[in-house]
Scaffold this active site. Structure first.
Site, PDB file in Angstrom:
ATOM      1  N   ASN A 188       0.530  -1.061  -0.210  1.00 35.98           N
ATOM      2  CA  ASN A 188      -0.260   0.422  -0.550  1.00 35.98           C
ATOM      3  C   ASN A 188       0.538   1.113  -0.589  1.00 35.98           C
ATOM      4  O   ASN A 188       0.373   2.449   0.630  1.00 35.98           O
ATOM      5  CB  ASN A 188      -0.655   0.007   0.762  1.00 35.98           C
ATOM      6  CG  ASN A 188       0.187  -0.395   2.346  1.00 35.98           C
ATOM      7  OD1 ASN A 188       1.082   0.004   2.364  1.00 35.98           O
ATOM      8  ND2 ASN A 188      -0.722  -0.498   3.935  1.00 35.98           N
ATOM      9  N   ARG A 198       2.402   6.418  12.070  1.00 33.60           N
ATOM     10  CA  ARG A 198       2.115   6.062  13.341  1.00 33.60           C
ATOM     11  C   ARG A 198       1.376   7.014  13.983  1.00 33.60           C
ATOM     12  O   ARG A 198       2.764   7.937  14.563  1.00 33.60           O
ATOM     13  CB  ARG A 198       2.878   4.748  14.063  1.00 33.60           C
ATOM     14  CG  ARG A 198       3.088   3.491  13.394  1.00 33.60           C
ATOM     15  CD  ARG A 198       1.138   2.761  12.480  1.00 33.60           C
ATOM     16  NE  ARG A 198       1.446   1.939  12.706  1.00 33.60           N
ATOM     17  CZ  ARG A 198       1.343   1.223  11.052  1.00 33.60           C
ATOM     18  NH1 ARG A 198       0.246   2.227  10.707  1.00 33.60           N
ATOM     19  NH2 ARG A 198       0.719   0.112  10.603  1.00 33.60           N
ATOM     20  N   GLN A 202      -6.300   2.884  18.591  1.00 33.64           N
ATOM     21  CA  GLN A 202      -7.172   2.905  17.225  1.00 33.64           C
ATOM     22  C   GLN A 202      -8.282   1.734  17.438  1.00 33.64           C
ATOM     23  O   GLN A 202      -7.636   1.016  18.200  1.00 33.64           O
ATOM     24  CB  GLN A 202      -6.336   2.829  16.036  1.00 33.64           C
ATOM     25  CG  GLN A 202      -5.712   3.450  15.210  1.00 33.64           C
ATOM     26  CD  GLN A 202      -4.805   3.730  14.008  1.00 33.64           C
ATOM     27  OE1 GLN A 202      -4.353   4.931  13.678  1.00 33.64           O
ATOM     28  NE2 GLN A 202      -5.216   2.215  13.207  1.00 33.64           N
ATOM     29  N   HIS A 215      -8.401   5.886   9.624  1.00 35.31           N
ATOM     30  CA  HIS A 215      -6.939   5.368   9.530  1.00 35.31           C
ATOM     31  C   HIS A 215      -7.345   4.315   8.036  1.00 35.31           C
ATOM     32  O   HIS A 215      -7.871   3.053   8.377  1.00 35.31           O
ATOM     33  CB  HIS A 215      -6.233   4.131  10.240  1.00 35.31           C
ATOM     34  CG  HIS A 215      -4.427   3.390   9.910  1.00 35.31           C
ATOM     35  ND1 HIS A 215      -4.183   2.843  10.957  1.00 35.31           N
ATOM     36  CD2 HIS A 215      -3.779   3.678   8.993  1.00 35.31           C
ATOM     37  CE1 HIS A 215      -2.709   2.537  10.285  1.00 35.31           C
ATOM     38  NE2 HIS A 215      -2.958   2.921   8.632  1.00 35.31           N
TER      39      HIS A 215
END
Ligand code: NAD
Length: 393
Positions: free
Chosen positions: A152, A291, A320, A344
């Site tokens: 990704n 992060r 998260q 995210h």
């Protein structure tokens, strides 16, 4: 019983001789979106597209839900929660041989859980970024950790460039103004700039950081900088005309825009803290899609509120899902803008999901068939780090 081949490259060749393997996948509930969009592969509904394939070979697929989900009887999953003593995670980690998690709604594999996971041999991160696994505990317990490297990185690099632009050009308040029905150009233009002529620097110049630099070339920035303990090959830095700055304070003091693109590990947790933020150029913009915990939550919010930085944007959070009252949801600069936070998702576009689901299946297949893994995917091998990106060791 677990067997280990005697090959010199035994990192790649641990396997079990029992015919049926238990594969635990901690995924999130995608709800109607996942029912209506089968390409949302990273959800409990669509199971990375591997459940039937795995079961056809006699293996067990255990789908575990995240803590944020409520139980739904209409989906094929076994329990309620990601964490807590009665959770799917705690219950099934005891027997699982393979654990699959995603970074987007992570199942946090703590050292405590590693110690309960007596059969665990392999953790697969469906995506990139394995900091939600206690990697040192995995090393100690000879559990391998692999991720789908590269799956990704373009998705994230595009999001970084978008985020830089939306901060520098003051986009979010402009759009909010339009939705409110207002039209006051000067309120927006007083804090809107061009990216051309600015200095942009990346902390971490690996797959994503480098792709960000490549994508910035046509914007005619004044200079592109990078900070990374691993220098780029000369041909790569020459191709984007990027200059390496070895001292982090000096690096940030030269940047109009700082983008964070390194993994979270002991050496990067809280790296962008109150002390470092003092060395930023006043009014710089900060983009973090790496992060959340690399940036100190309260220090960033304070720097934005005071105007020390003009904007903060990203999709990653120290916890998260982020709690409803997380300060990064609503923090603003003194002019009421400068917040480009989203959930995210930069690395989980539908294009990215296809790639990381395919990569997860391929890692699993190699493991089940005792074939070598692609070296670039191995973060932790048997008893040692294989990747150099998770800290200098
Ligand atoms: P990569 O391994 O290709 O590159 C990481 C780079 O960071 C390496 O060059 C490494 O040397 C450098 N680095 C490590 N520690 C550093 C430090 N202390 N200071 C400076 N540089 C340091 O990884 P990548 O594919 O570019 O991904 C980077 C990170 O981005 C991932 O680990 C993950 O946390 C994050 N990520 C986020 C998303 C998302 O959806 N938001 C998706 C993918 C990856």
């Amino acid at each position: 019983m677990t067997l280990q081949t005697g090959s010199s490259d035994d990192t790649l060749s641990t396997f079990s001789n029992s015919s049926s393997r238990a594969v635990l996948a901690i995924l999130y509930e995608g709800g109607d979106a996942a029912v209506n969009e089968p390409r949302l592969l990273g959800t409990i509904e669509n199971k990375l597209g591997i459940k039937e394939w795995l079961e056809a070979q006699g293996h067990e697929f255990i789908g575990g839900l995240n803590s944020c989900c409520t139980y739904r009887s209409d989906i094929d999953c076994v329990a309620l929660y990601k964490e807590g003593p009665d959770s799917d995670f705690q219950k099934h980690i005891v027997d699982a041989e393979v654990l699959i998690t995603t970074p987007f709604h992570p199942g946090y594999l703590t050292r405590d859980l590693v110690e309960k996971a007596k059969n665990l041999k392999l953790c697969i991160t469906a995506g990139v970024g394995s900091d939600h696994i206690d990697l040192n505990a995995a090393v100690d317990h000879r559990i391998q950790v692999l991720e789908v490297s590269g799956s990704n990185v373009v998705s994230v690099a595009e999001h970084v460039v978008m985020s830089i632009l939306l901060l520098v050009r003051n986009f979010v308040p402009a759009h909010e103004m339009i939705e409110r029905g207002d039209w006051m150009v000067s309120d927006i233009a007083r804090n809107a700039f061009d990216l051309e002529g600015k200095v942009v620097g990346t902390i971490g110049a690996g797959r994503i950081g480098y792709r960000v630099l490549q994508r910035l070339v046509p914007f005619d920035c004044k200079e592109l900088l990078y900070y990374d303990y691993a220098p780029l090959p000369a041909a790569a830095s020459d191709a984007v005309k990027a200059r390496r700055v070895e001292d982090l304070k000096e690096f940030v003091s030269q940047c109009d825009v700082v983008t964070v693109n390194c993994p979270l590990h002991e050496g990067t947790r809280g790296l962008v803290n109150a002390e470092l933020l003092k060395h930023f150029k006043k009014g710089a913009w900060l983009v973090n899609t790496a992060r959340g915990a690399i940036c100190d939550k309260d220090a960033v919010a304070a720097a934005l509120a005071s105007g020390q930085i003009s904007g903060y944007s990203g999709d990653v959070w120290n916890v998260q899902p982020a709690p409803k009252d997380h300060v990064w949801r609503t923090m603003k600069n003194p002019l009421g803008g400068g917040n480009g936070m989203v959930p995210h998702y930069s690395g989980t576009t539908l294009d990215a999901q296809a790639r990381y689901a395919k990569g997860t299946k391929s890692i699993l297949q190699n493991y089940l068939e005792n074939k070598p893994q692609e070296a670039q995917n191995i973060i932790v091998g048997l008893g040692k780090y294989e990747s150099k990106a998770y800290g200098q060791r």
